[in-house]
Motif scaffolding. Structure first.
Motif, PDB file in Angstrom:
ATOM      1  N   GLN A  29       5.593 -27.964  36.913  1.00  0.00           N
ATOM      2  CA  GLN A  29       5.756 -27.081  38.062  1.00  0.00           C
ATOM      3  C   GLN A  29       6.905 -26.097  37.825  1.00  0.00           C
ATOM      4  O   GLN A  29       8.021 -26.485  37.488  1.00  0.00           O
ATOM      5  CB  GLN A  29       6.030 -27.897  39.322  1.00  0.00           C
ATOM      6  N   GLY A  30       6.621 -24.843  37.984  1.00  0.00           N
ATOM      7  CA  GLY A  30       7.623 -23.804  37.811  1.00  0.00           C
ATOM      8  C   GLY A  30       7.629 -23.173  36.432  1.00  0.00           C
ATOM      9  O   GLY A  30       8.170 -22.071  36.255  1.00  0.00           O
ATOM     10  N   GLU A  49      -1.193 -27.101  38.918  1.00  0.00           N
ATOM     11  CA  GLU A  49       0.205 -27.429  39.222  1.00  0.00           C
ATOM     12  C   GLU A  49       0.385 -28.936  39.284  1.00  0.00           C
ATOM     13  O   GLU A  49      -0.251 -29.617  40.090  1.00  0.00           O
ATOM     14  CB  GLU A  49       0.618 -26.791  40.562  1.00  0.00           C
ATOM     15  N   GLN A  54       5.096 -21.962  34.667  1.00  0.00           N
ATOM     16  CA  GLN A  54       4.230 -20.798  34.558  1.00  0.00           C
ATOM     17  C   GLN A  54       4.841 -19.555  35.189  1.00  0.00           C
ATOM     18  O   GLN A  54       4.444 -18.432  34.883  1.00  0.00           O
ATOM     19  CB  GLN A  54       2.872 -21.099  35.193  1.00  0.00           C
ATOM     20  N   THR A  55       5.834 -19.758  36.064  1.00  0.00           N
ATOM     21  CA  THR A  55       6.496 -18.600  36.683  1.00  0.00           C
ATOM     22  C   THR A  55       7.206 -17.760  35.632  1.00  0.00           C
ATOM     23  O   THR A  55       7.269 -16.524  35.733  1.00  0.00           O
ATOM     24  CB  THR A  55       7.501 -19.074  37.741  1.00  0.00           C
ATOM     25  N   TRP A  56       7.753 -18.436  34.600  1.00  0.00           N
ATOM     26  CA  TRP A  56       8.517 -17.735  33.563  1.00  0.00           C
ATOM     27  C   TRP A  56       7.692 -17.561  32.288  1.00  0.00           C
ATOM     28  O   TRP A  56       8.239 -17.297  31.223  1.00  0.00           O
ATOM     29  CB  TRP A  56       9.790 -18.537  33.240  1.00  0.00           C
TER      30      TRP A  56
END
Length: 783
Positions: A743-744, A738, A746-748
């Motif tokens: 950041q963020g 991260e 990999q969530t999608w």
């Protein structure tokens, strides 16, 4: 007898002396379909309705119990035997006895037994089809020594024991003395079908240990089957006065079935166009032959399934015929017929009856003696052949395993009166205990992945100047060849910087149980029948090696294994060849117009397993378009920092050695970026030093540019802007790392195996012609 608990129309008691005698009436053919709950007759008078209810209850008990027992590491066989215990006479609970009588009314057992036996026959046939009979001729002396000594010495040890203490044991056993011989032979033998099921459950089928166990089990199974078949024919022939006719009939279906059947089936294979399915009429003819050979086996006093087993050997393994038969029969036989068969077998024994004390003690001691001797021999021979002690112990456990074939053998001996019911019950208990102990012990003792835990650094970054680069390149389909060639060309093979490539053609194992690993360069003497594995791939890379004489050396291999175990072959080859890099094709294939042509989630699962266990660095290739390397090629590297990005940059530097390659390195930094003194930052600076120093002229075709990005939004905007400016974009995977710039993201992520940036560039929604190369540096055991 209560007429309500039978499938007969009328039951009348006609005699009570000397035993109960009944006069029964039934319509022939019997009533198959129920007239419904509103009909005049009970639904339990319908043969088909009763059969459906019995199958439903068997499956309900089996799979409900397995849902919990599998968490303890117990095999499916345990749940199947448990269902037989619950539904049979072993479980003596008065509250459910009436329900058992209703579920299994008198007269319905024959139908269920017939269905179960037919299923077992096809199970043995499919097991025979999966066998690679050429393994017998290809096995070495170690396998033959393990198989022969593990089969014969335990039997001899028992007879030596009887020779020393014969009078005492005979007196203790009394009428049960004659039952010892078949039990000893059955306990000493090993079933190939049982070992295949065990290794498949343990995911060891194509491991080195699994291959050795399969070869040993096949030899042992063939020897024991031959001895048991001849013994049954001789004994039954002597008792019935038909010794010569029995032996002749046995020879007919053992000798003449292969002599006639094999050429016929090879003719079927030759007349099946490549890539086409076998004509359905040939499949139906083979199934009819199974039934006919079963009746021939009965005429020679052999079990019905004996002919099916022999016919299974005759079928050429693999595609097109072997795989067609396995695809048609395997799932239905394994998951439908087999639970019914095991349950009905166990329902014939009472496991909790009162046992003769001497018989119980002596039988248990003999079983322990046989398996102790067998394991000791197997371990001794294996250790003599320089096998690690832990692996030798696991091999001995595997070859001692019992399963569905052994359950059938013991019940068959009990039904024939060869062994008493008490001994039949003890044998079923022994199968249950041995199968559970073996599966749990091997699962917790042997880890096939431990040998891939490399303690030497095998990556591009640690290569010495002018050293050769060793690569394992995986190919699934011919469409992967050109894309793999592009990656090899990017590695810039020259006489000063040579590459050594091991091309591995991965093929799914279908229609056989024995994995194959072929080295085409060594021209191994592998009996592959009519198959021409990897012919086009072999020719293509032979030409590639010739075109890069002195700069590239290519060896081609073919691995045929189950999809779930294919990563074992990839990792093993990389470990054996000291590879620094594995090249994996992405599971999505694009067409010439940029649209998605095909997806294969099995390949994706394989890639993820290799990423987890590989003993070296990995390159994941997302090929959107085939580029000619002899033309001018523009390559970009998106560098954030970290070990994967450093490995990606080292690969890009090697590519930049080519005269027609232009490389741009984009270093993504934050606005408040300052030089850091932590170890990771120092390593990043070291790998960037020779390209971001304007005074350096080492790489004239490399440009360096710092891009300021403080958040994921600005990073995404930059990546999309350059997506169409290059033919190749190289990024590090950096999975789980991260940083503010990603950041963020990999969530999608749709494809976590590519990392945040790789996933963005490989998205089917992104309109770009650039091929993506995602790099993961070797993961050391302590990382």
């Amino acid at each position: 007898m209560d007429p309500h608990i039978t499938v007969f129309d009328n039951v009348t008691l006609i005699s009570t002396t000397p035993s109960l005698s009944y006069n029964v009436c039934i319509d022939l053919p019997p009533k198959l379909v129920s007239s419904g709950i509103w009909g005049s007759a009970s639904p339990l008078k319908s043969v088909f309705t009763v059969l459906e209810l019995q199958i439903f209850v068997i499956f309900a008990i089996t799979y409900c119990s397995h849902f919990f027992l599998k968490r303890l590491g117990l095999p499916m066989l345990f749940s199947q035997i448990l269902a037989g215990i619950i539904l049979g006479p072993s479980l003596k609970i008065d509250a459910i006895q009436e329900y058992k009588k209703m579920l299994f009314p008198y007269g319905s057992q024959d139908t269920l037994s017939c269905i179960a036996m037919l299923g077992y026959t096809f199970f043995l046939f499919v097991s025979g089809v999966k066998m690679d009979f050429s393994m017998v001729t290809r096995t070495g002396r170690k396998v033959w020594a393990i198989a022969v000594f593990s089969l014969l010495v335990p039997i001899l040890s028992v007879y030596i024991l009887f020779g020393v203490h014969g009078a005492t044991l005979t007196q203790a056993l009394g009428e049960y003395t004659g039952s010892i011989t078949p039990v000893v032979i059955a306990q000493s033998s090993c079933s190939f079908a049982v070992i295949v099921v065990l290794l498949t459950d343990l995911k060891l089928l194509n491991s080195e240990l699994g291959r050795l166990a399969l070869s040993s089990a096949l030899v042992m199974d063939l020897l024991s089957s031959l001895v048991q078949g001849l013994g049954a024919s001789v004994i039954n022939g002597l008792m019935g006065g038909k010794l010569l006719s029995n032996l002749l009939l046995l020879a007919v279906y053992i000798v003449f079935t292969p002599l006639i059947g094999r050429p016929v089936m090879l003719w079927v294979v030759r007349h099946t166009p490549e890539g086409r399915l076998v004509n359905k009429i040939f499949i139906d003819a083979i199934i009819l032959a199974i039934i006919l050979l079963g009746f021939l086996a009965l005429q020679s006093n052999q079990p019905f399934w004996g002919g099916a087993y022999v016919l299974g050997f005759v079928v050429p393994e693999g595609p097109p015929l072997g795989s067609a038969l396995v695809n048609k029969l395997d799932f239905f036989v394994t998951w439908f017929f087999l639970p019914i068969f095991v349950t009905t077998c166990v329902m014939k024994v009472d496991l909790f009856q009162s046992y003769n004390g001497n018989l119980l003690i002596i039988t248990v001691c003999l079983v322990l003696l046989i398996h102790f001797t067998k394991m000791l021999l197997c371990m001794g021979i294996s250790c003599y052949c320089k096998m690690p002690k832990k692996d030798a112990f696991c091999l001995a456990l595997i070859l001692s395993c019992k399963g569905v074939v052994d359950v059938n053998n013991f019940i068959l001996l009990q039904d024939a009166g060869t062994i008493p019911h008490q001994m039949g019950s003890l044998m079923v208990i022994s199968v249950l205990i041995i199968a559970s102990i073996v599966q749990i012990s091997v699962k917790h003792t042997y880890d096939p992945a431990r040998k891939y835990g490399g303690y030497q650094k095998r990556n591009i970054m640690k290569l010495k100047p002018n050293s050769e680069l060793r690569i394992v390149a995986c190919i699934h389909k011919p469409g992967n060849i050109a894309a793999i060639k592009n990656v090899l060309d990017l590695c810039c093979p020259t006489q000063n910087h040579p590459i050594i490539v091991d091309v591995l053609h991965l093929i799914e194992l279908v229609g056989r149980s024995s994995p194959i690993f072929i080295s085409h360069r060594l021209q191994e003497n592998v009996m592959t029948g009519h198959h021409n594995y990897s012919g086009d791939i072999l020719v293509y890379f032979d030409i590639y090696e010739h075109e890069h004489q002195g700069a590239a050396k290519v060896s081609t291999y073919t691995a045929i294994s189950p999809l779930t175990l294919m990563h074992e072959d990839v990792c093993f080859l990389a470990l054996d060849k000291l590879a620094s890099m594995i090249v994996l094709p992405f599971h999505i294939r694009w067409g010439g117009d940029g649209s998605v042509e095909s997806k294969d989630n099995n390949i994706r699962a394989l890639n993820c397993r290799v990423l987890d266990k590989a003993p070296c660095s990995i390159v994941m290739l997302v090929s959107r378009r085939i580029h000619a390397i002899d033309a001018s090629i523009q390559i970009a590297v998106i560098f954030f920092g970290g070990r994967d990005d450093r490995e990606a940059l080292c690969l890009a530097k090697r590519a930049a050695m080519g005269t027609d390659i232009s490389l741009v390195v984009y270093h993504i930094v934050s606005a408040d970026h300052v030089k850091s003194t932590n170890w990771e930052a120092m390593l990043d600076d070291d790998v960037l030093r020779d390209i971001n120093d304007p005074r350096s002229s080492r790489h004239h075709n490399i440009m360096y540019e710092e891009i300021v990005a403080d958040d994921a939004s600005s990073t995404t905007s930059f990546v999309l802007d350059i997506a169409n400016e290059f033919q190749f974009i190289i990024v590090g995977r950096n999975y789980g790392v991260e940083i503010p710039q990603t950041q963020g993201l990999q969530t999608w992520s749709d494809f976590p195996e590519l990392g945040a940036i790789g996933d963005m560039l490989a998205s089917p929604d992104l309109d770009t012609k650039a091929s993506i190369i995602v790099v993961q540096q070797q993961r050391m055991p302590n990382q």
